[in-house]
Motif scaffolding. Structure first.
Motif, PDB file in Angstrom:
ATOM      1  N   LEU A  61       0.825  -1.212   0.000  1.00  0.00           N
ATOM      2  CA  LEU A  61       0.000   0.000   0.000  1.00  0.00           C
ATOM      3  C   LEU A  61       0.856   1.258   0.000  1.00  0.00           C
ATOM      4  O   LEU A  61       0.595   2.194  -0.758  1.00  0.00           O
ATOM      5  CB  LEU A  61      -0.938   0.013   1.209  1.00  0.00           C
ATOM      6  CG  LEU A  61      -2.051  -1.026   1.204  1.00  0.00           C
ATOM      7  CD1 LEU A  61      -2.790  -1.015   2.537  1.00  0.00           C
ATOM      8  CD2 LEU A  61      -3.007  -0.778   0.061  1.00  0.00           C
ATOM      9  N   VAL A  62       1.886   1.284   0.834  1.00  0.00           N
ATOM     10  CA  VAL A  62       2.756   2.463   0.927  1.00  0.00           C
ATOM     11  C   VAL A  62       3.495   2.677  -0.394  1.00  0.00           C
ATOM     12  O   VAL A  62       3.539   3.799  -0.909  1.00  0.00           O
ATOM     13  CB  VAL A  62       3.744   2.326   2.108  1.00  0.00           C
ATOM     14  CG1 VAL A  62       4.818   3.398   2.052  1.00  0.00           C
ATOM     15  CG2 VAL A  62       2.989   2.391   3.437  1.00  0.00           C
ATOM     16  N   GLU A  63       4.041   1.624  -0.955  1.00  0.00           N
ATOM     17  CA  GLU A  63       4.806   1.766  -2.198  1.00  0.00           C
ATOM     18  C   GLU A  63       3.896   2.117  -3.376  1.00  0.00           C
ATOM     19  O   GLU A  63       4.254   2.948  -4.216  1.00  0.00           O
ATOM     20  CB  GLU A  63       5.604   0.497  -2.491  1.00  0.00           C
ATOM     21  CG  GLU A  63       6.632   0.669  -3.582  1.00  0.00           C
ATOM     22  CD  GLU A  63       7.580   1.844  -3.380  1.00  0.00           C
ATOM     23  OE1 GLU A  63       7.939   2.492  -4.387  1.00  0.00           O
ATOM     24  OE2 GLU A  63       7.969   2.145  -2.230  1.00  0.00           O
ATOM     25  N   ASP A  64       2.712   1.515  -3.443  1.00  0.00           N
ATOM     26  CA  ASP A  64       1.770   1.832  -4.511  1.00  0.00           C
ATOM     27  C   ASP A  64       1.364   3.303  -4.431  1.00  0.00           C
ATOM     28  O   ASP A  64       1.354   4.016  -5.436  1.00  0.00           O
ATOM     29  CB  ASP A  64       0.539   0.917  -4.412  1.00  0.00           C
ATOM     30  CG  ASP A  64      -0.338   0.954  -5.650  1.00  0.00           C
ATOM     31  OD1 ASP A  64       0.165   1.254  -6.756  1.00  0.00           O
ATOM     32  OD2 ASP A  64      -1.545   0.674  -5.517  1.00  0.00           O
ATOM     33  N   ASN A  79       6.727  11.705   0.826  1.00  0.00           N
ATOM     34  CA  ASN A  79       7.039  11.078   2.111  1.00  0.00           C
ATOM     35  C   ASN A  79       5.734  10.542   2.688  1.00  0.00           C
ATOM     36  O   ASN A  79       4.808  11.310   2.937  1.00  0.00           O
ATOM     37  CB  ASN A  79       7.639  12.092   3.085  1.00  0.00           C
ATOM     38  CG  ASN A  79       8.916  12.692   2.549  1.00  0.00           C
ATOM     39  OD1 ASN A  79       9.823  11.977   2.142  1.00  0.00           O
ATOM     40  ND2 ASN A  79       8.991  14.006   2.526  1.00  0.00           N
ATOM     41  N   ILE A  80       5.672   9.228   2.879  1.00  0.00           N
ATOM     42  CA  ILE A  80       4.486   8.624   3.468  1.00  0.00           C
ATOM     43  C   ILE A  80       4.854   8.135   4.854  1.00  0.00           C
ATOM     44  O   ILE A  80       5.760   7.317   5.021  1.00  0.00           O
ATOM     45  CB  ILE A  80       3.942   7.483   2.599  1.00  0.00           C
ATOM     46  CG1 ILE A  80       3.518   8.045   1.244  1.00  0.00           C
ATOM     47  CG2 ILE A  80       2.767   6.790   3.305  1.00  0.00           C
ATOM     48  CD1 ILE A  80       2.942   7.064   0.283  1.00  0.00           C
ATOM     49  N   ASN A  81       4.166   8.677   5.840  1.00  0.00           N
ATOM     50  CA  ASN A  81       4.410   8.334   7.236  1.00  0.00           C
ATOM     51  C   ASN A  81       3.277   7.444   7.723  1.00  0.00           C
ATOM     52  O   ASN A  81       2.114   7.850   7.687  1.00  0.00           O
ATOM     53  CB  ASN A  81       4.468   9.599   8.098  1.00  0.00           C
ATOM     54  CG  ASN A  81       5.423  10.618   7.540  1.00  0.00           C
ATOM     55  OD1 ASN A  81       6.591  10.334   7.342  1.00  0.00           O
ATOM     56  ND2 ASN A  81       4.921  11.801   7.254  1.00  0.00           N
ATOM     57  N   LEU A  82       3.609   6.237   8.172  1.00  0.00           N
ATOM     58  CA  LEU A  82       2.605   5.371   8.761  1.00  0.00           C
ATOM     59  C   LEU A  82       2.400   5.786  10.213  1.00  0.00           C
ATOM     60  O   LEU A  82       3.354   5.867  10.977  1.00  0.00           O
ATOM     61  CB  LEU A  82       3.055   3.906   8.716  1.00  0.00           C
ATOM     62  CG  LEU A  82       2.788   3.156   7.430  1.00  0.00           C
ATOM     63  CD1 LEU A  82       3.293   1.727   7.526  1.00  0.00           C
ATOM     64  CD2 LEU A  82       1.327   3.177   7.050  1.00  0.00           C
ATOM     65  N   VAL A  83       1.158   6.073  10.553  1.00  0.00           N
ATOM     66  CA  VAL A  83       0.819   6.485  11.914  1.00  0.00           C
ATOM     67  C   VAL A  83      -0.306   5.587  12.428  1.00  0.00           C
ATOM     68  O   VAL A  83      -1.083   5.052  11.638  1.00  0.00           O
ATOM     69  CB  VAL A  83       0.407   7.975  11.972  1.00  0.00           C
ATOM     70  CG1 VAL A  83       1.555   8.872  11.550  1.00  0.00           C
ATOM     71  CG2 VAL A  83      -0.804   8.247  11.109  1.00  0.00           C
ATOM     72  N   PHE A  84      -0.385   5.449  13.730  1.00  0.00           N
ATOM     73  CA  PHE A  84      -1.415   4.590  14.314  1.00  0.00           C
ATOM     74  C   PHE A  84      -2.220   5.308  15.391  1.00  0.00           C
ATOM     75  O   PHE A  84      -2.938   4.681  16.157  1.00  0.00           O
ATOM     76  CB  PHE A  84      -0.785   3.295  14.846  1.00  0.00           C
ATOM     77  CG  PHE A  84      -0.169   2.494  13.735  1.00  0.00           C
ATOM     78  CD1 PHE A  84      -0.956   1.721  12.905  1.00  0.00           C
ATOM     79  CD2 PHE A  84       1.190   2.548  13.486  1.00  0.00           C
ATOM     80  CE1 PHE A  84      -0.407   1.002  11.855  1.00  0.00           C
ATOM     81  CE2 PHE A  84       1.752   1.828  12.442  1.00  0.00           C
ATOM     82  CZ  PHE A  84       0.953   1.047  11.627  1.00  0.00           C
ATOM     83  N   GLU A  85      -2.102   6.616  15.423  1.00  0.00           N
ATOM     84  CA  GLU A  85      -2.895   7.451  16.332  1.00  0.00           C
ATOM     85  C   GLU A  85      -3.572   8.518  15.508  1.00  0.00           C
ATOM     86  O   GLU A  85      -2.877   9.232  14.778  1.00  0.00           O
ATOM     87  CB  GLU A  85      -2.005   8.102  17.392  1.00  0.00           C
ATOM     88  CG  GLU A  85      -1.426   7.137  18.391  1.00  0.00           C
ATOM     89  CD  GLU A  85      -2.453   6.531  19.313  1.00  0.00           C
ATOM     90  OE1 GLU A  85      -3.432   7.229  19.666  1.00  0.00           O
ATOM     91  OE2 GLU A  85      -2.310   5.349  19.667  1.00  0.00           O
ATOM     92  N   PRO A  86      -4.848   8.686  15.544  1.00  0.00           N
ATOM     93  CA  PRO A  86      -5.783   7.823  16.265  1.00  0.00           C
ATOM     94  C   PRO A  86      -5.911   6.477  15.565  1.00  0.00           C
ATOM     95  O   PRO A  86      -5.665   6.363  14.361  1.00  0.00           O
ATOM     96  CB  PRO A  86      -7.096   8.595  16.193  1.00  0.00           C
ATOM     97  CG  PRO A  86      -7.001   9.404  14.949  1.00  0.00           C
ATOM     98  CD  PRO A  86      -5.542   9.751  14.804  1.00  0.00           C
TER      99      PRO A  86
END
Length: 104
Positions: A61-64, A79-86
């Motif tokens: 998903l991130v690379e696509d 720049n794609i930052n994976l976050v988990f909040e919320p």
């Protein structure tokens, strides 16, 4: 429409072409995109999450998303930052996504 709004619309259009292989809904309508920040320098910062922290499709998903967003004219860096909040919940999905998944 000014140039910034045109680029923002193109970004959203591109995000709507990225699909989780296990869910037939794009990442934008799933509510996985938390923030889109396009700098004047052409740097695009995106905060996104996953439906679950252990999502097996995370790298895909991130690379696509990165590849598709990089193809937009005028965007020099993504720049794609994976976050988990919320934490993601089904309430974050668009009405279209809920309809597609039979939740309405």
């Amino acid at each position: 429409m000014n140039e910034f709004l045109e680029k923002e619309e193109k970004i959203i259009q591109m995000l709507r072409t990225v699909f989780d292989p296990e869910i037939p809904v794009n990442i934008y309508d799933l509510g996985l995109i938390y923030k889109v920040d396009l700098q004047d320098t052409g740097v695009l910062n995106v905060d996104m999450t996953l439906t679950a922290p252990s999502c097996p499709a995370a790298d895909f998903l991130v690379e696509d998303a990165r590849q598709k967003l990089s193809s937009i004219n005028g965007i020099k860096e993504v720049n794609i930052n994976l976050v988990f909040e919320p934490e993601w919940s089904k309430d974050m999905m668009s009405e279209e996504a809920k309809l597609e998944l039979g939740m309405m």
